[in-house]
Design a protein around this motif. Structure first.
Motif, PDB file in Angstrom:
ATOM      1  N   VAL A 177       0.845  -1.185   0.000  1.00  0.00           N
ATOM      2  CA  VAL A 177       0.000   0.000   0.000  1.00  0.00           C
ATOM      3  C   VAL A 177       0.888   1.246   0.000  1.00  0.00           C
ATOM      4  O   VAL A 177       1.861   1.313   0.762  1.00  0.00           O
ATOM      5  CB  VAL A 177      -0.923   0.040   1.241  1.00  0.00           C
ATOM      6  N   LEU A 178       0.563   2.211  -0.836  1.00  0.00           N
ATOM      7  CA  LEU A 178       1.195   3.525  -0.790  1.00  0.00           C
ATOM      8  C   LEU A 178       0.247   4.482  -0.077  1.00  0.00           C
ATOM      9  O   LEU A 178      -0.957   4.477  -0.335  1.00  0.00           O
ATOM     10  CB  LEU A 178       1.492   4.038  -2.194  1.00  0.00           C
ATOM     11  N   VAL A 179       0.790   5.311   0.804  1.00  0.00           N
ATOM     12  CA  VAL A 179      -0.031   6.200   1.622  1.00  0.00           C
ATOM     13  C   VAL A 179       0.224   7.649   1.200  1.00  0.00           C
ATOM     14  O   VAL A 179       1.356   8.141   1.308  1.00  0.00           O
ATOM     15  CB  VAL A 179       0.291   6.033   3.120  1.00  0.00           C
ATOM     16  N   PRO A 180      -0.788   8.369   0.728  1.00  0.00           N
ATOM     17  CA  PRO A 180      -0.599   9.773   0.348  1.00  0.00           C
ATOM     18  C   PRO A 180      -0.202  10.622   1.563  1.00  0.00           C
ATOM     19  O   PRO A 180      -0.730  10.430   2.660  1.00  0.00           O
ATOM     20  CB  PRO A 180      -1.975  10.188  -0.184  1.00  0.00           C
ATOM     21  N   ARG A 181       0.723  11.529   1.352  1.00  0.00           N
ATOM     22  CA  ARG A 181       1.122  12.421   2.443  1.00  0.00           C
ATOM     23  C   ARG A 181      -0.055  13.312   2.850  1.00  0.00           C
ATOM     24  O   ARG A 181      -0.813  13.781   2.001  1.00  0.00           O
ATOM     25  CB  ARG A 181       2.304  13.285   2.012  1.00  0.00           C
TER      26      ARG A 181
ATOM     27  N   ILE B 191       3.037   6.270   8.457  1.00  0.00           N
ATOM     28  CA  ILE B 191       3.794   5.470   7.497  1.00  0.00           C
ATOM     29  C   ILE B 191       3.512   5.999   6.089  1.00  0.00           C
ATOM     30  O   ILE B 191       2.431   6.506   5.801  1.00  0.00           O
ATOM     31  CB  ILE B 191       3.464   3.964   7.600  1.00  0.00           C
ATOM     32  N   THR B 192       4.505   5.891   5.233  1.00  0.00           N
ATOM     33  CA  THR B 192       4.352   6.364   3.860  1.00  0.00           C
ATOM     34  C   THR B 192       4.045   5.220   2.904  1.00  0.00           C
ATOM     35  O   THR B 192       3.561   5.456   1.792  1.00  0.00           O
ATOM     36  CB  THR B 192       5.623   7.079   3.390  1.00  0.00           C
ATOM     37  N   ALA B 193       4.349   4.002   3.320  1.00  0.00           N
ATOM     38  CA  ALA B 193       4.078   2.833   2.492  1.00  0.00           C
ATOM     39  C   ALA B 193       4.263   1.591   3.348  1.00  0.00           C
ATOM     40  O   ALA B 193       4.946   1.622   4.373  1.00  0.00           O
ATOM     41  CB  ALA B 193       5.017   2.776   1.288  1.00  0.00           C
TER      42      ALA B 193
END
Length: 216
Positions: A71-75, A81-83
């Motif tokens: 999973v990638l996490v939008p800022r 966490i960022t990913a």
């Protein structure tokens, strides 16, 4: 042929060809005297510090999609966490081993993550895994790895600047090529491909300069 590790190098070695895979600031210092144009552009590449938190869970405690890689996490969306990578999905499918996940924290907007204690990093990671993937179980094992000023930050026009660096070096230092995360991508496959390309280009220059018998 000899391989030497753990040796400090503060000047370009006297060699027929050199491949520099060092951080851009180090590369800049090595080529500054003989190729200032490349050094200026190399020194301008910024870096961010990142922390990886790897966790092992019992497989029955994790219900993520077996076909998903992570999973990638939008800022600015909430989680710290960022990913997160589902390492077990990406690198093997042995049902008799724990489920492995690796979360990343830290970026230019969160420079303090690298200095958090292990406990705070683990708490933040587990809270985000709970909200993102409903993973609430106690991990079987945890490994935390800090990488200070390790991930290059690409600004608009980065690939053009990379091309300018390579062009300047080809004129002022034709026996030197560069590769690594600072240039054309941070992923392992990209870095491997770039290293092969750099080595092939250097070999082409050396054999062209020396003539048909150079490879013998």
């Amino acid at each position: 042929m000899a391989f030497r590790t753990g040796v400090t190098v503060d000047t370009l070695p006297a060699a027929d060809g050199v491949v520099l895979a060092t951080p851009s600031s180090v590369t800049a210092s090595l080529v500054a005297r003989r190729c200032p144009a490349a050094a200026e552009r190399l020194a301008a590449i910024g870096y961010a510090s990142v922390v990886f938190v790897a966790l092992a869970f019992r497989r029955e405690d994790v219900t993520v999609d077996p076909g998903a890689s992570g999973v990638l996490v939008p800022r600015g969306s909430g989680p710290r966490i960022t990913a997160v990578s589902w390492s077990s999905n990406k690198w093997g499918h042995r049902p008799d081993t724990p489920f492995l996940a690796r979360a990343a924290l830290g970026h230019v907007g969160d420079p303090d993550a690298v200095d958090l204690s292990d406990d705070r990093l683990l708490d933040a990671t587990r809270a985000d895994l709970s909200s993102i993937a409903a993973i609430t179980a106690e991990p079987l094992d945890v490994r935390i790895s800090r990488f200070r000023d390790a991930f290059p930050q690409y600004r608009p026009g980065h690939l053009d600047r990379t091309t300018e660096i390579e062009r300047a070096l080809s004129v002022d230092l034709p026996n030197v090529v560069v590769c690594g995360m600072a240039h054309r991508g941070v992923g392992i496959p990209t870095c491997v491909r770039e290293a092969r390309t750099a080595a092939s280009e250097l070999w082409r220059r050396l054999t062209t300069d020396r003539g048909p018998g150079a490879a013998a």
